[in-house]
Design an enzyme around this catalytic site. Structure first.
Site, PDB file in Angstrom:
ATOM      1  N   ASP A  93      62.636  45.659  44.800  1.00  0.00           N
ATOM      2  CA  ASP A  93      63.867  46.050  44.961  1.00  0.00           C
ATOM      3  C   ASP A  93      64.721  45.153  43.788  1.00  0.00           C
ATOM      4  O   ASP A  93      64.685  44.070  43.738  1.00  0.00           O
ATOM      5  CB  ASP A  93      64.535  45.507  46.257  1.00  0.00           C
ATOM      6  CG  ASP A  93      66.076  45.809  46.258  1.00  0.00           C
ATOM      7  OD1 ASP A  93      66.564  46.280  45.303  1.00  0.00           O
ATOM      8  OD2 ASP A  93      66.669  45.648  47.515  1.00  0.00           O
ATOM      9  N   ARG A 133      76.045  59.557  42.295  1.00  0.00           N
ATOM     10  CA  ARG A 133      74.957  59.373  43.366  1.00  0.00           C
ATOM     11  C   ARG A 133      73.660  59.286  42.405  1.00  0.00           C
ATOM     12  O   ARG A 133      72.696  58.614  43.092  1.00  0.00           O
ATOM     13  CB  ARG A 133      75.035  60.570  44.463  1.00  0.00           C
ATOM     14  CG  ARG A 133      74.000  60.505  45.581  1.00  0.00           C
ATOM     15  CD  ARG A 133      74.102  59.086  46.182  1.00  0.00           C
ATOM     16  NE  ARG A 133      73.321  59.345  47.256  1.00  0.00           N
ATOM     17  CZ  ARG A 133      73.263  58.151  48.250  1.00  0.00           C
ATOM     18  NH1 ARG A 133      73.877  57.034  48.120  1.00  0.00           N
ATOM     19  NH2 ARG A 133      72.321  58.341  49.147  1.00  0.00           N
ATOM     20  N   HIS A 162      65.006  49.197  46.807  1.00  0.00           N
ATOM     21  CA  HIS A 162      66.288  49.061  47.587  1.00  0.00           C
ATOM     22  C   HIS A 162      66.062  49.895  48.885  1.00  0.00           C
ATOM     23  O   HIS A 162      66.664  49.425  49.960  1.00  0.00           O
ATOM     24  CB  HIS A 162      67.431  49.007  46.958  1.00  0.00           C
ATOM     25  CG  HIS A 162      68.550  48.609  47.441  1.00  0.00           C
ATOM     26  ND1 HIS A 162      68.539  47.252  48.098  1.00  0.00           N
ATOM     27  CD2 HIS A 162      69.803  49.127  47.798  1.00  0.00           C
ATOM     28  CE1 HIS A 162      69.844  47.348  48.778  1.00  0.00           C
ATOM     29  NE2 HIS A 162      70.568  48.284  48.523  1.00  0.00           N
ATOM     30  N   ASP A 163      65.599  50.906  48.893  1.00  0.00           N
ATOM     31  CA  ASP A 163      65.630  51.783  50.007  1.00  0.00           C
ATOM     32  C   ASP A 163      64.850  51.216  50.937  1.00  0.00           C
ATOM     33  O   ASP A 163      64.567  51.705  51.947  1.00  0.00           O
ATOM     34  CB  ASP A 163      65.097  53.252  49.590  1.00  0.00           C
ATOM     35  CG  ASP A 163      66.273  54.195  49.159  1.00  0.00           C
ATOM     36  OD1 ASP A 163      67.488  53.673  49.431  1.00  0.00           O
ATOM     37  OD2 ASP A 163      66.135  55.158  48.840  1.00  0.00           O
ATOM     38  N   SER A 165      71.827  45.668  52.633  1.00  0.00           N
ATOM     39  CA  SER A 165      72.697  45.720  51.143  1.00  0.00           C
ATOM     40  C   SER A 165      74.028  45.402  51.733  1.00  0.00           C
ATOM     41  O   SER A 165      74.340  44.315  52.088  1.00  0.00           O
ATOM     42  CB  SER A 165      72.721  47.397  50.848  1.00  0.00           C
ATOM     43  OG  SER A 165      72.990  47.790  49.743  1.00  0.00           O
TER      44      SER A 165
END
Lengths: 197, 380
Positions: free
Chosen positions: B320, B225, B353-354, B155
């Site tokens: 992602d 968040r 994405h994680d 990232s």
């Protein structure tokens, strides 16, 4: 390891056609054995393209620059003439977009090398005469689960090249590791073409 | 093998203080500054086996191991870094560093301004990816590392790895750029701005100088968040994990927490707002937005990469959508046009994405193979 004979016989023929220091694109490069050999022995730079992630990992193990991707999507990411030679080895018969990939490889490569199992090989003809679809060393699949959807013989391939204005620069026909010069479309199981614009 | 066997074990953070001013891309400079970092493994005699891990938005220098025996949580990339793991600390000397502007010990908005003795707050300058890389290079000098065997990041961390190859072409052997992008898209900047607006519009934000009021813009940080978290997961992954599950099994026809996904996001938001600094969040997202190495070369990324000498591994994940495979392919295309060595993998994953923090088997195999080549290259 640097002996040409350490490669599979069909890859040896391709390797003979690759010139020292060339920039090469190997489409459907598998585990990268050919590119790894070309890098070591001929100082060839370039990339392999491979769809299967396990093969991508094997290429990385072999120190080959590999890009995971699907050839059916074309080669739009590469500019015209950006490679000296493009290799399409025993893959064209398994592609949906046969004509498109033929045009693409002669666009991005100054020259292309195409190899495919010759459907006109006498053993295939014999099996057809006997009433069954051919299954052999070069065509090791049953008709119902084969990836090979676009069979051709030498004349068919040459006609498609002509239709698209692609020149045949050289042709070699083999059966196992023997070169076939007499009745190639009958006696040859594997065809190798060097083509260009 | 038990976890203790392949962990780097008990680790301690270190600190490097610099008194030479660091000029920043934004025009100002930091007169004196501090970087928190950790190291794992041993630097070999010719100092060729060093690997730098660059962190993403909410990461820091604590990459692997634990601070004490009872420490509940290991470092953020402990599953990838350790003895026998893909980033193998028996072969590599691994360095994790907290970036400037962060809130884990390196100089940032919550640090005390040397002139006033008060937290920097709104006075802290905007820092960019190239600034971070310049600071990391000074840390490398301090550690006696002239050339990294590899710089690795996911990232925002991947952006730093890429920037390293541009800013210091002779100091990077390999760059591993994972789930990253050569620049953010408009959609991505938009997500960042919503997150920033959530923080800035929190009445407790006080223009960034909330420290002196003894408050924390917790609600804004929590919303930021929560939004971020949604974009780090895939629709399928979220559906698989939470679906439409209800906490009490039936509708309550109100606005309290009912769906499990609501509960999860609120929990993540609350947890984050307890530990992260609001100003750092703003700064990290700005660093993401500004990153665009092609801009100085007429938007030609291949031209920006012309002087690069490193070899690259670029990896993306199919689900992602925050840093989609298409963004990674942009980088790969530019690298091939610039005739650089690059391998690219598009890993099948439901983790969005994680996924760069997870252990999807092909991803682990890829990292292991690539880093094995790197280690052999430097004789480690």
């Amino acid at each position: 390891m640097n002996e040409l004979t350490s490669l599979r016989p069909d890859l040896q023929q391709i390797a003979r056609w690759i010139r020292d220091g060339n920039r090469v694109l190997d489409l459907g490069c598998g585990d990268g054995a050919l590119l790894a050999w070309l890098d070591r022995s001929k100082g060839v730079r370039g990339y392999g393209i491979e769809i299967d992630v396990d093969n991508v990992v094997r290429c990385v193990e072999n120190g080959v620059s590999v890009l995971q991707g699907d050839l059916e999507q074309g080669l739009a990411q590469f500019e015209d003439g950006s490679f000296d030679q493009v290799i399409l080895s025993q893959t064209i018969q398994a592609m949906k977009e046969t004509e498109r990939i033929l045009c693409e490889i002669t666009r991005v490569g100054c020259e292309a090398i195409v190899t495919f199992p010759n459907f006109g090989y006498w053993q295939n003809r014999w099996q057809i005469l006997a009433g069954r679809m051919p299954v052999s060393d070069t065509i090791p699949f049953q008709w119902y689960d084969t990836p090979n959807i676009h069979w051709c013989m030498l004349g068919d391939f040459e006609a498609l090249c002509a239709k698209n204005g692609i020149r045949i620069l050289e042709r070699v026909v083999m059966d196992d590791d023997r070169r076939i010069t007499v009745l190639p479309n009958l006696l040859g199981s594997l065809a190798f073409y060097r083509i260009g614009r | 093998m038990t976890e203790a066997d392949n962990s780097v074990g008990i680790v301690a953070a270190q600190s490097a203080v610099f008194d030479t001013p660091l000029p920043l891309l934004g025009g100002s400079s930091l007169a004196s500054w501090e970087l928190k970092y950790e190291t794992y493994g041993t630097l070999n005699e010719d100092k060729s086996n060093a690997v730098l891990i660059c962190h993403a938005l909410s990461g820091h220098h604590h990459v692997a191991g634990r601070y004490h025996e009872e420490d509940a949580a290991a470092g953020w990339w402990d599953n990838m870094v350790g003895p026998g793991k893909p980033i193998d600390t028996r072969r590599f000397f691994v360095v994790g560093v907290n970036n400037l502007g962060g809130c884990h010990g390196s100089t940032g908005p919550s640090s005390l301004h040397p002139g006033t003795g008060e937290p920097w707050g709104s006075a802290f300058p905007v820092v960019t990816v190239p600034d971070w890389v310049n600071a990391q290079a000074q840390l490398a000098d301090r550690l006696g590392i002239h050339r990294w065997a590899a710089v690795i990041g996911g990232s925002l961390g991947g952006m730093q790895a890429l920037q390293w190859t541009i800013s210091y072409p002779d100091r990077v052997g390999h760059a591993l750029v994972i789930a990253s992008a050569p620049k953010l898209s408009a959609q991505n900047i938009a997500f960042n701005d919503v997150a920033r607006q959530a923080i800035i519009s929190d009445p407790d934000f006080n223009g960034g100088d909330f420290y002196r009021h003894g408050v924390v813009p917790r609600r804004g940080l929590r919303l930021a968040r929560m939004l971020g978290h949604i974009t780090y997961l895939s629709d399928d992954g979220m559906g698989e994990k939470f679906g439409r599950m209800l906490r009490s099994g039936e509708y309550r026809f109100g606005f309290d927490v009912e769906f499990e996904i609501e509960s999860y996001l609120r929990y993540q938001g609350d947890k984050f707002s307890d530990i992260f600094d609001a100003n750092s969040y703003l700064l990290m997202t700005k660093a993401l937005d500004y990153f665009d190495p092609a801009a100085a070369h007429g938007d030609d990324l291949a031209a920006a990469l012309a002087g690069v000498k490193a070899s690259f591994l670029v990896a993306s994940f199919t689900s992602d959508w925050r840093f989609s495979p298409a963004r990674s392919r942009e980088l790969v295309t530019a690298l091939t046009r610039a005739d650089r060595k690059v391998s690219y993998a598009e890993i099948e994953s439901v983790h969005g994405h994680d996924a760069f923090l997870m252990l999807d088997p092909p991803y682990v195999a890829l990292m292991r193979s690539y880093l094995d080549r790197v280690a052999r290259e430097v004789g480690a």
